[in-house]
Write a protein that holds these residues in place. Structure first.
Motif, PDB file in Angstrom:
ATOM      1  N   ILE A  43      31.890  42.775  32.429  1.00 39.01           N
ATOM      2  CA  ILE A  43      33.350  43.032  32.818  1.00 39.01           C
ATOM      3  C   ILE A  43      33.054  42.461  34.321  1.00 39.01           C
ATOM      4  O   ILE A  43      33.957  42.560  34.888  1.00 39.01           O
ATOM      5  CB  ILE A  43      32.969  44.602  32.621  1.00 39.01           C
ATOM      6  CG1 ILE A  43      33.394  44.756  31.250  1.00 39.01           C
ATOM      7  CG2 ILE A  43      33.940  45.108  33.460  1.00 39.01           C
ATOM      8  CD1 ILE A  43      33.274  46.157  30.262  1.00 39.01           C
ATOM      9  N   ILE A  44      32.105  42.274  34.697  1.00 35.15           N
ATOM     10  CA  ILE A  44      31.929  42.182  36.124  1.00 35.15           C
ATOM     11  C   ILE A  44      32.227  40.676  36.949  1.00 35.15           C
ATOM     12  O   ILE A  44      33.162  41.080  37.612  1.00 35.15           O
ATOM     13  CB  ILE A  44      30.069  42.513  36.511  1.00 35.15           C
ATOM     14  CG1 ILE A  44      29.326  44.037  36.192  1.00 35.15           C
ATOM     15  CG2 ILE A  44      29.703  42.372  37.808  1.00 35.15           C
ATOM     16  CD1 ILE A  44      28.780  44.058  36.754  1.00 35.15           C
ATOM     17  N   PRO A  45      31.882  39.614  35.627  1.00 31.14           N
ATOM     18  CA  PRO A  45      32.711  38.659  36.444  1.00 31.14           C
ATOM     19  C   PRO A  45      34.327  38.813  36.592  1.00 31.14           C
ATOM     20  O   PRO A  45      34.588  37.863  37.015  1.00 31.14           O
ATOM     21  CB  PRO A  45      32.297  37.369  35.816  1.00 31.14           C
ATOM     22  CG  PRO A  45      31.865  37.979  34.625  1.00 31.14           C
ATOM     23  CD  PRO A  45      31.087  38.988  34.735  1.00 31.14           C
ATOM     24  N   ALA A  46      34.897  39.162  35.005  1.00 33.01           N
ATOM     25  CA  ALA A  46      35.543  38.922  34.479  1.00 33.01           C
ATOM     26  C   ALA A  46      36.590  39.780  36.223  1.00 33.01           C
ATOM     27  O   ALA A  46      37.800  39.809  36.719  1.00 33.01           O
ATOM     28  CB  ALA A  46      36.637  39.227  33.484  1.00 33.01           C
ATOM     29  N   LEU A  47      36.121  41.345  36.313  1.00 31.74           N
ATOM     30  CA  LEU A  47      36.408  42.560  37.277  1.00 31.74           C
ATOM     31  C   LEU A  47      36.511  41.687  38.945  1.00 31.74           C
ATOM     32  O   LEU A  47      37.505  41.403  39.155  1.00 31.74           O
ATOM     33  CB  LEU A  47      35.472  42.773  37.141  1.00 31.74           C
ATOM     34  CG  LEU A  47      36.000  44.663  38.372  1.00 31.74           C
ATOM     35  CD1 LEU A  47      37.853  44.917  37.288  1.00 31.74           C
ATOM     36  CD2 LEU A  47      35.524  45.587  38.002  1.00 31.74           C
ATOM     37  N   LEU A  48      35.696  40.825  39.083  1.00 32.75           N
ATOM     38  CA  LEU A  48      35.769  40.568  40.480  1.00 32.75           C
ATOM     39  C   LEU A  48      36.976  39.061  40.009  1.00 32.75           C
ATOM     40  O   LEU A  48      37.805  38.872  41.636  1.00 32.75           O
ATOM     41  CB  LEU A  48      34.586  39.317  40.440  1.00 32.75           C
ATOM     42  CG  LEU A  48      32.817  40.166  40.607  1.00 32.75           C
ATOM     43  CD1 LEU A  48      31.921  39.716  40.648  1.00 32.75           C
ATOM     44  CD2 LEU A  48      33.322  40.707  42.375  1.00 32.75           C
ATOM     45  N   VAL A  49      37.864  37.972  39.418  1.00 38.39           N
ATOM     46  CA  VAL A  49      38.477  37.251  39.547  1.00 38.39           C
ATOM     47  C   VAL A  49      39.540  37.932  39.496  1.00 38.39           C
ATOM     48  O   VAL A  49      40.741  37.720  39.907  1.00 38.39           O
ATOM     49  CB  VAL A  49      38.201  36.319  38.015  1.00 38.39           C
ATOM     50  CG1 VAL A  49      39.771  35.639  38.543  1.00 38.39           C
ATOM     51  CG2 VAL A  49      37.204  35.363  38.479  1.00 38.39           C
ATOM     52  N   LEU A  50      39.666  39.215  38.863  1.00 35.58           N
ATOM     53  CA  LEU A  50      40.490  39.937  38.621  1.00 35.58           C
ATOM     54  C   LEU A  50      41.092  40.352  40.163  1.00 35.58           C
ATOM     55  O   LEU A  50      42.616  40.640  40.556  1.00 35.58           O
ATOM     56  CB  LEU A  50      40.680  40.954  37.541  1.00 35.58           C
ATOM     57  CG  LEU A  50      40.468  40.343  35.784  1.00 35.58           C
ATOM     58  CD1 LEU A  50      40.789  41.281  35.339  1.00 35.58           C
ATOM     59  CD2 LEU A  50      42.420  40.146  35.885  1.00 35.58           C
ATOM     60  N   ILE A  51      39.955  41.010  40.439  1.00 31.63           N
ATOM     61  CA  ILE A  51      40.188  41.883  42.161  1.00 31.63           C
ATOM     62  C   ILE A  51      40.996  40.657  42.784  1.00 31.63           C
ATOM     63  O   ILE A  51      41.219  41.035  43.694  1.00 31.63           O
ATOM     64  CB  ILE A  51      39.185  42.377  42.439  1.00 31.63           C
ATOM     65  CG1 ILE A  51      38.664  43.962  41.808  1.00 31.63           C
ATOM     66  CG2 ILE A  51      38.702  42.705  43.807  1.00 31.63           C
ATOM     67  CD1 ILE A  51      37.292  44.359  42.046  1.00 31.63           C
ATOM     68  N   TRP A  52      40.092  39.605  42.864  1.00 29.55           N
ATOM     69  CA  TRP A  52      40.623  37.987  43.802  1.00 29.55           C
ATOM     70  C   TRP A  52      41.893  38.150  43.781  1.00 29.55           C
ATOM     71  O   TRP A  52      42.888  37.703  44.847  1.00 29.55           O
ATOM     72  CB  TRP A  52      39.668  36.955  43.205  1.00 29.55           C
ATOM     73  CG  TRP A  52      39.941  35.869  44.610  1.00 29.55           C
ATOM     74  CD1 TRP A  52      39.599  35.649  45.890  1.00 29.55           C
ATOM     75  CD2 TRP A  52      41.304  35.012  43.564  1.00 29.55           C
ATOM     76  NE1 TRP A  52      40.374  34.468  45.494  1.00 29.55           N
ATOM     77  CE2 TRP A  52      40.969  33.987  44.650  1.00 29.55           C
ATOM     78  CE3 TRP A  52      41.233  34.613  42.259  1.00 29.55           C
ATOM     79  CZ2 TRP A  52      41.033  32.695  45.018  1.00 29.55           C
ATOM     80  CZ3 TRP A  52      42.222  33.556  42.162  1.00 29.55           C
ATOM     81  CH2 TRP A  52      42.130  32.412  42.660  1.00 29.55           C
TER      82      TRP A  52
END
Length: 225
Positions: free
Chosen positions: A27-36
């Motif tokens: 979740i965390i790496p995917a969420l970081l890219v989504l937020i970016w």
């Protein structure tokens, strides 16, 4: 804006194609890219609405091959830059959170903040009529001529570092992702084009020459004497 939308769609598709997506490590790496991607897309959309056009296409709209080359380069760029996350989200291995992930994802967030702040600072500066005919030299731009690019490079290297615990063998080739965006911004479509444009606009201005010669080109650093 289509650039950021591509990252958004690919990340969502990859995440929900997993058999067990709802793991914190995924979740965390995917969420970081989504937020970016959402931040960048929202900023570009707002800028287009405020300005009334996307100036990046001024010299390409009436040139078919130049326009095509732009979109091909963008598609290739998205694919290469996404390699680390693609391999991580499609890998059967999931490394428990450790020192490497904390450092990597922290670097991502630092880069994200620098890029976000630098974009806002530049937009506000350029839309202030008092600054007409001048170059942005406030905020992060006081210490770097391209702080937004520094943030962009830093966040992708941070993401790569965060997924390294699951890499082995040929999978280490995903380092091409952060390496590609670094080389692209340093030597191809980022800094060289903007430096050339700035030199054309302000090259005869002694104040700009002083700013250029005393300010780091990428990494925010104290002024040179």
């Amino acid at each position: 804006m289509s650039y950021s939308l591509s990252f958004l769609i690919i990340t969502i598709v990859l995440f929900f194609s997993l058999a067990t997506p709802w793991m914190l490590e995924r979740i965390i790496p995917a969420l970081l890219v989504l937020i970016w991607a959402i931040r960048l897309g929202g900023y570009l959309l707002y800028r287009i609405i405020a300005i009334g056009k996307d100036s990046r296409f001024d010299d390409r709209r009436d040139k078919f091959f130049a326009f095509l080359r732009f979109w091909v380069l963008q598609a290739v760029s998205v694919w290469i830059i996404m390699l680390p996350l693609t391999i991580y989200l499609t890998s059967e291995s999931v490394a428990p959170f450790g020192f490497t992930q904390w450092i990597g994802y922290s670097l991502f967030l630092i880069g994200f903040f620098i890029e976000f702040a630098a974009d806002i600072q530049k937009f506000r500066f350029k839309n202030n009529q008092e600054n007409a005919g001048r170059w942005v030299d406030t905020g992060f731009w006081k210490y770097s001529r391209h702080p937004n690019y520094f943030g962009e490079i830093l966040l992708w290297w941070g993401l790569f570092m965060g997924i390294t615990p699951i890499l082995s063998g040929w999978n280490w080739l995903v380092v091409l992702g952060p390496l590609y965006i670094t080389l692209l911004l340093l030597f191809v479509s980022g800094i060289p084009l903007l430096e050339k444009s700035a030199k054309k606009k302000f090259g005869n201005n002694p104040e700009y020459v002083s700013y250029r010669d005393s300010t780091s080109i990428l990494i925010p650093l104290p002024k040179k004497k």
